[in-house]
Design an enzyme around this catalytic site. Structure first.
Site, short mmCIF file in Angstrom:
data_model
loop_
_atom_site.label_atom_id
_atom_site.label_comp_id
_atom_site.label_asym_id
_atom_site.label_seq_id
_atom_site.Cartn_x
_atom_site.Cartn_y
_atom_site.Cartn_z
N ASP A 34 22.66 -89.80 56.76
CA ASP A 34 22.65 -91.14 55.72
C ASP A 34 23.88 -91.25 55.08
O ASP A 34 24.70 -90.56 54.52
CB ASP A 34 21.48 -90.39 54.44
CG ASP A 34 20.27 -90.76 55.10
OD1 ASP A 34 20.10 -91.81 55.68
OD2 ASP A 34 19.53 -90.11 54.65
N GLU A 46 9.71 -96.27 56.81
CA GLU A 46 9.09 -95.19 55.99
C GLU A 46 7.99 -95.76 55.24
O GLU A 46 8.04 -96.90 54.56
CB GLU A 46 10.09 -94.61 55.13
CG GLU A 46 9.44 -93.65 53.95
CD GLU A 46 10.62 -92.54 53.44
OE1 GLU A 46 11.76 -92.72 53.61
OE2 GLU A 46 10.18 -91.69 52.55
O1 KIV Z 1 16.98 -88.51 53.76
C1 KIV Z 1 15.93 -88.21 54.67
O2 KIV Z 1 15.38 -87.19 54.80
C2 KIV Z 1 15.22 -89.64 55.10
C3 KIV Z 1 14.05 -89.28 55.76
C4 KIV Z 1 12.80 -89.55 54.59
C5 KIV Z 1 13.50 -90.47 57.05
O3 KIV Z 1 15.83 -90.64 55.00
#
Ligand code: KIV
Length: 269
Positions: A81, A178
């Site tokens: 991310d 999501e």
């Molecule tokens: O940060 C995370 O774990 C996510 C999931 C909810 C897909 O983005």
């Protein structure tokens, strides 16, 4: 042995089993259990740092945890991310930060929201594989008024459909959905060429992701709040219940995704 590419993974035609992971030990266990993609999610803000949401997670945090996961599972695809504030304001900034995550061991970076089509194109054209996270987007939890299912009205469904098509056309290599109606996620998955991953988005996505603490049934809400007050989300399933090893629980999750027995209707909206 060379790492499998995303194209090779998609070409094999199986459902994709993705799981969050933040450290080398779990990365090794997940790889041995057959997880296809490890997500170094900014959910680490909640599950590792004990915060209310993902908003205080930094680039340094994501670089550190990506390095840990890459050390534990060097042959497994890793998605990381991009944290809040690291990509929304400026394309150059987004590129520099995405490159830093690739340098730390990520193969794909994930950004949230459907508005950043030009940023996605800019990154994709420069060789950065980008996953677009649509539907409920945790970094916008305050603007969305809490953890609410998205895409329930015709207008909201049309917006998500449009965002997915635009992100796909801009070169996103994956779309993550999501908390949205299963039927909507299934329709979009049929329509676009880009593979989709769901969490609370039904069984008809190209694959699934869970937060590992939810899969193990060990997350009890924000640190400092009474565990008894926490209610796990509908899409979570405790795969450790009735099993005597974490690796077996993860392997059973992988099989359930591949055989389309997870998520069931009771985990979907
Ligand atoms: O940060 C995370 O774990 C996510 C999931 C909810 C897909 O983005």
């Amino acid at each position: 042995m060379r790492k499998q590419t995303l194209d090779q993974l998609v070409a094999c035609g199986e459902k994709i089993a993705m799981l969050t992971c933040y450290d080398a030990t779990f990365a090794k266990v997940c790889a041995a259990a057959g997880v296809d993609i490890l997500l170094v999610g900014d959910s680490l803000g909640m599950v590792l740092q004990g915060a209310e949401n993902t908003l205080q997670v930094t680039m340094q945090d994501m670089i550190y945890h990506t390095r840990c996961v890459a050390a534990g599972a060097p042959q497994t695809l890793i998605m990381t991310d991009m944290p809040y504030g690291s990509y929304e304001h400026d394309k150059e900034d987004a590129y520099r930060n995405a490159q830093a995550l690739l340098d730390a061991g990520a193969d794909i970076v994930k950004i949230e929201g459907g508005a950043l089509v030009e940023t996605t194109r800019y990154l994709a054209e420069r060789g950065i594989p980008v996953c677009a996270h649509l539907g409920f987007t945790p970094q916008s939890v305050q603007q969305l008024g809490g953890y609410k299912i998205q895409g329930k009205t015709d207008e909201s469904a049309a917006k998500i459909t449009q965002e997915a098509s635009s992100m796909s056309a801009a070169g996103a290599c994956m779309i993550l959905f999501e908390m949205m109606p299963a039927a909507l996620a299934g329709q979009i998955t049929e329509k676009i060429k880009t593979p989709t991953i769901g969490i609370g988005a039904g069984v008809d996505c190209s694959g699934q992701v869970l937060v590992i603490q939810d899969l193990l049934g060990i997350y009890t809400g924000v640190a400092g709040k009474t565990p008894g007050d926490y209610k796990a989300p509908r899409f979570a399933r405790n795969f450790l219940a009735g099993r005597d090893s974490i690796q077996q629980a993860i392997a059973d999750y992988v099989q359930a995704v591949k055989q389309k027995t997870f998520p069931a209707a009771e985990h979907s909206y």
